[in-house]
Design a protein around this motif. Sequence first.
Motif, short mmCIF file in Angstrom:
data_model
loop_
_atom_site.label_atom_id
_atom_site.label_comp_id
_atom_site.label_asym_id
_atom_site.label_seq_id
_atom_site.Cartn_x
_atom_site.Cartn_y
_atom_site.Cartn_z
N ALA A 74 -10.85 -6.69 6.74
CA ALA A 74 -9.46 -6.91 6.35
C ALA A 74 -9.04 -5.91 5.27
O ALA A 74 -7.91 -5.39 5.29
CB ALA A 74 -9.27 -8.34 5.86
N SER A 75 -9.94 -5.63 4.34
CA SER A 75 -9.64 -4.67 3.29
C SER A 75 -9.46 -3.27 3.89
O SER A 75 -8.50 -2.57 3.55
CB SER A 75 -10.78 -4.66 2.26
N ARG A 76 -10.34 -2.87 4.79
CA ARG A 76 -10.24 -1.54 5.38
C ARG A 76 -9.00 -1.40 6.25
O ARG A 76 -8.30 -0.37 6.21
CB ARG A 76 -11.51 -1.24 6.19
N ALA A 77 -8.70 -2.42 7.01
CA ALA A 77 -7.52 -2.36 7.88
C ALA A 77 -6.25 -2.30 7.05
O ALA A 77 -5.29 -1.59 7.42
CB ALA A 77 -7.50 -3.58 8.80
N ARG A 78 -6.23 -3.01 5.95
CA ARG A 78 -5.03 -3.02 5.09
C ARG A 78 -4.69 -1.63 4.60
O ARG A 78 -3.51 -1.28 4.46
CB ARG A 78 -5.28 -3.95 3.91
N TYR A 79 -5.70 -0.82 4.35
CA TYR A 79 -5.46 0.53 3.83
C TYR A 79 -5.41 1.59 4.94
O TYR A 79 -5.40 2.78 4.64
CB TYR A 79 -6.55 0.90 2.83
N GLY A 80 -5.38 1.14 6.18
CA GLY A 80 -5.24 2.09 7.28
C GLY A 80 -6.47 2.93 7.52
O GLY A 80 -6.37 4.07 8.01
N ALA A 81 -7.65 2.40 7.21
CA ALA A 81 -8.88 3.14 7.44
C ALA A 81 -9.08 3.38 8.94
O ALA A 81 -8.56 2.62 9.78
CB ALA A 81 -10.07 2.37 6.87
N ASP A 82 -9.83 4.40 9.28
CA ASP A 82 -10.09 4.69 10.69
C ASP A 82 -10.75 3.47 11.34
O ASP A 82 -11.68 2.88 10.77
CB ASP A 82 -11.03 5.90 10.80
N PRO A 83 -10.29 3.07 12.51
CA PRO A 83 -10.84 1.87 13.17
C PRO A 83 -12.35 1.93 13.37
O PRO A 83 -13.01 0.89 13.41
CB PRO A 83 -10.11 1.84 14.52
N THR A 90 0.82 -1.21 0.00
CA THR A 90 0.00 0.00 0.00
C THR A 90 0.85 1.26 0.00
O THR A 90 0.36 2.34 -0.36
CB THR A 90 -0.95 0.02 1.21
N ALA A 91 2.12 1.15 0.40
CA ALA A 91 3.01 2.32 0.34
C ALA A 91 3.32 2.70 -1.10
O ALA A 91 3.76 3.83 -1.37
CB ALA A 91 4.30 2.02 1.09
N LYS A 92 3.08 1.76 -2.02
CA LYS A 92 3.30 2.03 -3.44
C LYS A 92 1.97 1.90 -4.20
O LYS A 92 1.91 1.39 -5.32
CB LYS A 92 4.34 1.06 -4.00
N TYR A 93 0.93 2.39 -3.56
CA TYR A 93 -0.43 2.25 -4.08
C TYR A 93 -0.55 2.74 -5.53
O TYR A 93 -1.14 2.07 -6.38
CB TYR A 93 -1.39 3.01 -3.18
N ALA A 94 0.01 3.90 -5.83
CA ALA A 94 -0.15 4.48 -7.16
C ALA A 94 0.45 3.61 -8.25
O ALA A 94 0.02 3.66 -9.41
CB ALA A 94 0.47 5.88 -7.20
N LEU A 127 -7.53 9.18 6.49
CA LEU A 127 -6.37 8.32 6.73
C LEU A 127 -6.28 7.16 5.75
O LEU A 127 -5.20 6.60 5.54
CB LEU A 127 -6.41 7.78 8.16
N ASP A 128 -7.40 6.76 5.18
CA ASP A 128 -7.42 5.63 4.26
C ASP A 128 -6.45 5.91 3.09
O ASP A 128 -6.50 6.97 2.46
CB ASP A 128 -8.84 5.41 3.73
N VAL A 129 -5.58 4.96 2.81
CA VAL A 129 -4.58 5.12 1.75
C VAL A 129 -5.24 5.48 0.42
O VAL A 129 -4.73 6.31 -0.36
CB VAL A 129 -3.74 3.84 1.60
N ARG A 130 -6.38 4.88 0.16
CA ARG A 130 -7.06 5.14 -1.11
C ARG A 130 -7.56 6.57 -1.19
O ARG A 130 -7.58 7.18 -2.26
CB ARG A 130 -8.21 4.14 -1.28
N PHE A 131 -7.95 7.12 -0.06
CA PHE A 131 -8.38 8.52 -0.02
C PHE A 131 -7.19 9.44 -0.21
O PHE A 131 -7.21 10.37 -1.03
CB PHE A 131 -9.08 8.81 1.31
N LYS A 132 -6.12 9.18 0.53
CA LYS A 132 -4.95 10.05 0.48
C LYS A 132 -4.29 10.06 -0.89
O LYS A 132 -3.76 11.09 -1.32
CB LYS A 132 -3.92 9.60 1.53
#
Length: 567
Positions: A475-484, A310-314, A403-408
């Motif tokens: 699991a999908s939300r946690a993987r992207y760092g979504a708010d708990p 996810t650090a290389k999402y793009a 905070l979600d990686v997909r949002f950022k």
Amino acid sequence: MVNMRAMVIQSPESSRLVWSYNFNQRIMKTLFIINYWKLVLLLAIGLSCVSCNKFLEEEPRNSTYKEVYWKDPKAGESAIAGNYALLRNALMDGFYGVGNRYYIYGDMTPDIYIGINRDSYSHPEIGKGNWTSNYFAQSYGNWTVFYKTIAMSNIILKEMPLVSNDILILEQTDPEAFRKKIMGQAYFIRAFSYFMLTRIWGDVPLVTEAYDDPINAPHLGRTPRIAVMKQIEEDCRHAIGLLSWGYKTTAERAVTANRGSAYALMAHLYLWRATTADLASNTPIMDDVTRADTTINTLLAQGGYTLADTAKYADVFKGRSSEGIFELNVSENTLEGSSAHIGMKFLNSDYIPTYAATADFFTKPAYLSSHFYKIEEKEDWVWHEDIRQWVWETVQSRGLDTLDVRFKNNFVNYTSDKPVCIKYSNIVFRNPGQQLEPYNSNNLILFRLSDIKLLQAEIALYQNNPGRAITIINASRARYGADPSSLLKPGLTKTEVMKEYIIERGKELYLEGHLFFDMIRTRTYSDHITWLSEARFKQGGFFWPVDPRLFSENRLLVQTAYWRGKI
């Protein structure tokens, strides 16, 4: 350059299917020029029985050029390259400066995702379910581009078995393996093309034969979608039997169909058939649900795909990532970037200096707030009507989960009324010094691992197992760092979990061409598509109308049922 919109298709079998302004010139001398793969020009000339003003102008219809072409040891390789080029053209076709039909069908059709600032073709009407405009009927209602792709597949499947090993051995160390690989890809491309066709129009003409004589090819009406889906399944099985897992070279990764690509397509097919075979029923066909489950399990176990960092999402959308299952090359690394990719419609002068300060398209704020949410709590006085008094208690409200990686990674200017989507912002300037000639260099992602893994939650819900679906979604939300606070709590009903499943698909697959079909399949359309009533759904009112010009030379074709008398 040939006018793509007014040309007669090269392939014999499609000559009875596609429109032509002057069909009495159906054998007129045209050539579908594809810069992407130069060698396919020869195939188009030789196998379509159509001559061209520039090449072989005097070549008679009964020439032996076809036999000459397939005696070239590189013919199969050139032909399948042309097949991919035609598929790319089919999916990326659209009004000039507007965007690609692949995203129009899958992302603009719902009215929650895409906002439009500037548009000369009334595209906002698409998100209102009004598809009767001549612009829409003559472009997005015309299936010609898909039948060009199918025509090429049919030619390959007819001719490739006839090429002798003595010819192939001149270029291939293992002629039989090469033959299987070419044919397997042709089966897959034909299956994918028909999958797009049947999801968009429902019943469509089914052509699986390459006719030698276009003049005497039969007129074909629309085949019931159940039979079309059966053919897609058969083609997928053929592809699986002929293709292998993995890739021979890194250059093939994801952009060349393999066994995993066929399994991914088949999983989607089974779920679509399970839920749309009978539009009057909300109960899925469980045999197909089970088939989808088995297919996905095999794909996950043997495909060799892994979720990207996810650090290389793009990088996933630049293409050829570890989770790419099938995608089409749109890379400037090979000078195949696109100047008309829909992603460019979302970009402004911050990304392309020659663009306006406000992009043509924007992401609707309602999408961001409804999908990327977090639960916020605070203490406050609340009036209770039942006891008619104020009570000091904890109050919950929704905030934006930034905070979600997909949002950022995907959205900027999100506090404005016109947020900017940068999901497809890998822009390469062919004139870098002056930052001119911008080309989008993001592959067209069709199937990837995240999509397939999320489908398992849908299957669990059809199997009355909301607990398993919750685990997959969380699991999908946690993987992207979504708010708990966005994680689902145990004990939710199946309906509640299904709504959250579609929210998660909407976060994961925004602008990837899936979301409208997801809502149709799961019957969650009423939450996000205001124009689609239950009555219209049951009438198949989510299928597109057909361009009336297609009927001019084929008396067996009829308009899509819902649109008869409306267009």
